[in-house]
Scaffold this motif. Structure first.
Motif, mmCIF file in Angstrom:
data_model
loop_
_atom_site.group_PDB
_atom_site.id
_atom_site.type_symbol
_atom_site.label_atom_id
_atom_site.label_comp_id
_atom_site.label_asym_id
_atom_site.label_seq_id
_atom_site.Cartn_x
_atom_site.Cartn_y
_atom_site.Cartn_z
ATOM 1 N N GLN A 349 -2.514 -2.604 13.656
ATOM 2 C CA GLN A 349 -3.697 -3.263 13.186
ATOM 3 C C GLN A 349 -3.864 -2.815 11.697
ATOM 4 O OE1 GLN A 349 -7.371 -2.336 15.286
ATOM 5 N NE2 GLN A 349 -8.547 -3.923 14.111
ATOM 6 N N GLU A 350 -3.671 -1.638 11.308
ATOM 7 C CA GLU A 350 -3.945 -1.258 9.904
ATOM 8 C C GLU A 350 -3.017 -2.081 9.016
ATOM 9 O OE1 GLU A 350 -3.302 2.890 9.400
ATOM 10 O OE2 GLU A 350 -5.188 3.361 10.664
ATOM 11 N N LEU A 351 -1.774 -2.183 9.375
ATOM 12 C CA LEU A 351 -0.667 -2.962 8.301
ATOM 13 C C LEU A 351 -1.299 -4.659 8.420
ATOM 14 C CD1 LEU A 351 1.851 -3.416 6.888
ATOM 15 C CD2 LEU A 351 2.972 -3.758 9.215
ATOM 16 N N PHE A 352 -1.587 -5.023 9.516
ATOM 17 C CA PHE A 352 -2.261 -6.766 9.579
ATOM 18 C C PHE A 352 -3.445 -6.642 8.573
ATOM 19 C CE2 PHE A 352 0.117 -6.904 13.712
ATOM 20 C CZ PHE A 352 0.902 -7.393 13.307
ATOM 21 N N GLU A 405 2.261 -0.797 -2.040
ATOM 22 C CA GLU A 405 2.057 -0.159 -0.878
ATOM 23 C C GLU A 405 2.173 -1.060 0.211
ATOM 24 O OE1 GLU A 405 -1.827 1.482 1.172
ATOM 25 O OE2 GLU A 405 -2.083 0.674 -0.785
ATOM 26 N N LEU A 406 2.169 -2.222 0.504
ATOM 27 C CA LEU A 406 2.705 -2.980 1.526
ATOM 28 C C LEU A 406 4.075 -2.837 1.898
ATOM 29 C CD1 LEU A 406 0.177 -5.931 1.534
ATOM 30 C CD2 LEU A 406 0.189 -4.235 3.141
ATOM 31 N N LYS A 407 4.902 -3.070 0.848
ATOM 32 C CA LYS A 407 6.236 -3.021 0.730
ATOM 33 C C LYS A 407 6.861 -1.771 1.507
ATOM 34 C CE LYS A 407 10.556 -2.849 -2.211
ATOM 35 N NZ LYS A 407 11.019 -2.712 -3.566
ATOM 36 N N GLY A 408 6.222 -0.567 0.935
ATOM 37 C CA GLY A 408 6.510 0.722 1.871
ATOM 38 C C GLY A 408 6.234 0.665 3.239
#
Length: 586
Positions: A349-352, A405-408
């Motif tokens: 959920q945190e990633l989405f 940040e999202l890439k990592g």
């Protein structure tokens, strides 16, 4: 010379003076010589005896001092050994009297220390025994006959402080655990049935033994009760979740839901029985309304697909979603798929949510970019323009950081899952790159459109002449000061002369006649609407174009401001012609 020597000399002088006085008296009296000798001998014996007595007394004092020194030395050695102190160092240059005083004083101090240590040790042992009785532990073994050292007393004090802290900790732990046990028993509707449970719940708190075994038994009891309560709560929550899902799928009226609301909290036996009965009733209704339930599940599934950024291929992979034969097997398949994707969403959920945040910022950034190219935004008077510019600058810095940040996080996810992370059917980094590429293409398209529009405008002005623009607000003639008029006229005249000198000998002239201020408005409308001039938009080489002059009545006495306004359009057209004709051969 010392004072004692001076006093001794004075004593000898006094003795001699007394003898001289005695001799004078004897002479005056007429005492014979032999009697004088006898009397002098008596005086000598008397003085000698007196001095002997004094010497004996002082010798006796010396002996007593030496004896006291010897005794004090022995006592000091014993006390230093008992108190575990370094031996007392005597002052070698001290006299007997000073040494005796120092030793006696030191003995008194050490005896006082000894008594204080013994009293403190006794008090500490009594306190330790009290703590050990409360904690059910064995007291520390200490030799009561020996005098404790400072290190031993300090260690004992720390030991006792540890016992006090342990007692307070166990007391707090007991009270807290007891409170939780009572709550758990109330929630479980459990009555204490063992002696230990009765001791914990029913007996006085001060009577409970705070031993380590009892504290461990308390923890075990609480863990068992909490485990039972957690199982009941989990079961009740599962039943409630199932009820809420079935209510939504079966479209249960709000009246029925409100009537059942009291059972949507708590985990008592009565509540759990009511929840189980409601689930059984709704399951029967679900079987009777398969079509509506499946459609409700599909709506929920589509919502999770959107949250998880599922692409078309991923959505079509679940074939039962597109079947029309509503059976219990189809319902079961939908239930399993919804449970799977829901678990998948909750696990990541945190990633989405982070990707949703990036999308929201991206859309806001694009909206601000579109507003930045809107000319009407400069008419704003509420301060929104400055706020939008600040927000746009902030987003320009925030978006790259968020993307990095999202890439990592996406790379870490792909390593853990051993598969590509897709957003709307694309890999996330490709999706972001595509969005930026589309944004840059749109910006480039807008820039080319502006350049094309500007080129067309320059071409029209070159063919037909620039159109004077009337300012929004005009100043009255009476409001212009002579100093400003003179300055403007001087500047305009200077610039006009400079531009005319630059274009002397040119074959091109301004395609629009210079009209006075009174005829400027009419001439603009005539030139703009003339159909003959539209034919001049031709790719053929430019030829000198002459517009027929128009006769316009001029005021007999134009004011300074009118003369200046006539020069301003001429200055604008000359400057524009100079920029436009740089690329042509004259």
């Amino acid at each position: 010379m010392r004072k004692s020597e001076i006093l001794a000399n004075e004593s000898v002088a006094c003795l001699n003076q007394a003898l001289f006085q005695l001799r004078d008296i004897w002479e005056e009296i007429g005492i014979p010589e032999d009697q004088r000798l006898q009397r002098t001998e008596v005086v000598k014996q008397h003085v000698k005896g007196l001095l002997g007595m004094m010497i004996a007394e002082e010798e006796n004092l010396k002996e007593r001092l030496l004896k006291s020194i010897s005794t004090c030395r022995k006592e000091l050695a014993t006390l230093c050994r008992e108190l575990q102190l370094v031996p007392f160092e005597e002052d070698e240059g001290a006299t007997i009297l000073q040494l005796e005083k120092d030793l006696r004083t030191r003995v008194e101090v050490m005896l006082k220390q000894k008594r204080e240590r013994e009293q403190e040790l006794k008090a500490l042992q009594e306190r330790e025994q009290e703590m050990c009785d409360l904690l059910c532990i064995t007291p520390c073994c200490v030799n009561s006959e020996a005098v404790p050292s400072l290190a031993e007393l300090d260690h004992f004090r720390r030991h006792l402080a540890g016992l006090v802290a342990e007692k307070e900790r166990r007391q707090r732990e007991f009270l807290d655990t007891k409170r939780q046990i009572v709550l758990c028993m109330e929630d479980l509707e459990h009555i204490p049935d063992t002696s230990f449970e009765r001791d914990v719940v029913c007996e006085d708190e001060d009577a409970f033994c705070l031993s380590k075994e009892n504290i461990d038994a308390l923890k075990d009891l609480l863990q068992q009760l909490e485990g039972r309560r957690t199982q009941k709560e989990a079961l009740c929550e599962e039943l409630r979740s199932r009820i809420l899902v079935l209510w939504e799928r079966l479209q249960v009226p709000a009246e029925e839901r409100e009537a059942f609301a009291p059972y949507m909290e708590g985990s008592r036996a009565k509540t759990m029985n009511a929840l189980q009965l409601e689930v059984d009733r709704l399951e029967e209704l679900k079987v009777q309304n398969l079509r509506s339930v499946v459609e409700a599940i599909r709506a929920e599934m589509a919502d999770y697909w959107d949250k998880c950024f599922y692409g078309t291929e991923q959505r079509h992979s679940f074939c039962p979603y597109y079947e029309d034969n509503y059976t219990e097997e189809l319902l079961q398949q939908h239930d399993e798929e919804v449970a799977r994707i829901k678990h998948y969403y909750e696990r990541h959920q945190e990633l989405f949510e982070a990707i949703h945040k990036w999308e929201n910022n991206w859309h806001l950034f694009q909206e601000l970019e579109r507003k930045a190219t809107d000319p009407s935004r400069f008419t704003n008077r509420g301060g929104n323009l400055l706020k939008e510019e600040k927000l746009r600058a902030k987003l320009q810095k925030t978006l790259p950081k968020l993307e990095e940040e999202l890439k990592g996080r996406v790379e870490l996810w792909e390593e853990e899952q051993a598969q590509a992370f897709l957003v709307n059917g694309q890999r996330f980094l490709a999706y972001v790159a595509e969005q930026w590429q589309l944004h840059h293409l749109e910006k480039e398209k807008e820039r080319q459109e502006r350049q094309l529009k500007k080129s067309r405008q320059i071409e029209e002005e070159m063919m037909y002449g620039s159109t004077p623009r009337t300012p929004n607000k005009r100043q009255g003639l009476g409001l212009t000061t002579p100093a400003k008029v003179r300055k403007l006229n001087t500047t305009a005249a200077t610039l006009n002369s400079t531009i005319r000198s630059a274009f002397v000998g040119s074959a091109f002239h301004s395609p629009v006649s210079h009209l006075p201020l009174s005829g400027a408005k009419g001439s603009r409308s005539t030139v703009a609407k003339s159909p003959n001039q539209q034919c001049l938009r031709s790719p053929l080489p430019l030829q000198p174009v002459r517009t027929p002059s128009q006769t316009v009545s001029k005021p007999s006495r134009p004011g300074p401001l009118e003369r200046n306004k006539e020069n301003v359009p001429q200055l604008n057209r000359a400057a524009l012609s100079a920029r436009t004709f740089k690329g042509f051969q004259i």
